[in-house]
Scaffold this motif. Sequence first.
Motif, short mmCIF file in Angstrom:
data_model
loop_
_atom_site.label_atom_id
_atom_site.label_comp_id
_atom_site.label_asym_id
_atom_site.label_seq_id
_atom_site.Cartn_x
_atom_site.Cartn_y
_atom_site.Cartn_z
N MET B 6 42.91 45.71 43.23
CA MET B 6 42.95 47.14 42.89
C MET B 6 43.79 47.55 41.77
SD MET B 6 42.38 49.03 46.38
CE MET B 6 43.69 48.45 47.46
N ALA B 7 45.06 46.89 41.55
CA ALA B 7 45.67 47.26 40.50
C ALA B 7 45.11 46.63 39.19
CB ALA B 7 47.02 46.25 40.52
N LEU B 8 44.49 45.33 39.15
CA LEU B 8 43.88 44.95 38.17
C LEU B 8 42.70 45.75 37.86
CD1 LEU B 8 43.98 41.04 38.69
CD2 LEU B 8 45.03 42.37 36.92
N ALA B 9 42.05 46.21 38.85
CA ALA B 9 40.80 47.04 38.63
C ALA B 9 41.26 48.39 37.83
CB ALA B 9 40.19 47.53 39.80
N ALA B 10 42.39 48.89 38.30
CA ALA B 10 43.07 50.39 37.34
C ALA B 10 43.42 49.90 36.13
CB ALA B 10 44.62 50.67 38.17
N ARG B 72 47.21 39.27 34.10
CA ARG B 72 47.83 38.68 35.36
C ARG B 72 48.88 39.75 36.05
NH1 ARG B 72 51.22 35.78 31.93
NH2 ARG B 72 49.38 35.51 30.55
N VAL B 73 48.89 39.90 37.33
CA VAL B 73 49.69 40.94 37.86
C VAL B 73 50.73 40.17 39.05
CG1 VAL B 73 47.68 40.94 39.88
CG2 VAL B 73 49.41 42.98 39.42
N VAL B 82 51.29 44.55 35.48
CA VAL B 82 50.28 43.85 34.61
C VAL B 82 50.97 43.29 33.27
CG1 VAL B 82 48.13 43.91 34.19
CG2 VAL B 82 48.68 45.03 36.17
N ILE B 83 50.72 42.00 33.09
CA ILE B 83 51.06 41.65 31.76
C ILE B 83 49.66 40.90 31.21
CG2 ILE B 83 52.44 40.16 30.40
CD1 ILE B 83 54.14 41.78 32.27
N ILE B 136 45.82 35.91 39.28
CA ILE B 136 46.70 36.68 40.20
C ILE B 136 47.83 35.71 40.73
CG2 ILE B 136 46.98 37.98 42.54
CD1 ILE B 136 44.22 38.93 42.08
N HIS B 137 49.07 35.99 40.68
CA HIS B 137 50.17 35.07 41.10
C HIS B 137 51.10 35.94 41.56
CE1 HIS B 137 52.14 35.62 37.53
NE2 HIS B 137 51.21 35.29 36.81
#
Lengths: 137, 137
Positions: B6-10, B72-73, B82-83, B136-137
Amino acid sequence: MTDAEMALAANEEFYRAFAQGDLMAMDTLWSGDDDVTCIHPGWDILGDRYSVLQSWQSILAAPPPVECRNARVRMSGNVAVVICDEVIVGDALAATNVYVLEEDGWKICHHHASQILAAVRDPVAPQAANDPSPSIH
Amino acid sequence: MTDAEMALAANEEFYRAFAQGDLMAMDTLWSGDDDVTCIHPGWDILGDRYSVLQSWQSILAAPPPVECRNARVRMSGNVAVVICDEVIVGDALAATNVYVLEEDGWKICHHHASQILAAVRDPVAPQAANDPSPSIH
């Protein structure tokens, strides 16, 4: 000390190690995780602990007289995001430092610094550049 | 979806709004807190919501064709760091985006982007620049 004060103290120690070329302290300050990240001014993303510490070894071989100013921290659980100015011999930079609470204290897991262009410094600078006191919000 | 997804979708939505000049979406994507922060490439720190959204209003009046790559988060509770790379017409930038989980979803509370100097791009780039898939890591 509150968590916010401890995170800001870790940030001060980060800049002490930076300015004094203290690689051992810098190594201890970074999280032990392999997925730490670092973006030096103008650099690409360094995405693992070995690359990050190797970059610091190179930088700290001739450490710049860096000063941290106007540090403010946003706390959220075990994460502290510190935003601050870096001043290096008249050059102004802006930095993002992310700290995480680990077993042996607050450790930095991400550093991002970028130069502030002189042309934009004044019009967009609401902070008092000479105020070294940290603020917590 | 996991919190990380969800954070990556944001983050993807952030870059969609950025590239499409969608100021309404950008306003919704940012945390409602007044203490959000933003560091555009070469800019000083913007330290309040009004200044941050005002800067986006200016930028989105002529939005650049920005693309987000290699996101990547790092998750920690209600915080997602997120970078990612930003590519704008051949220019490469590195970005740090911090998201916090609020009542109505993951909201960005800090953005920091800086240009990657062409001279250092190749020697320090461990990532595959052409790989658009998030990790994701």
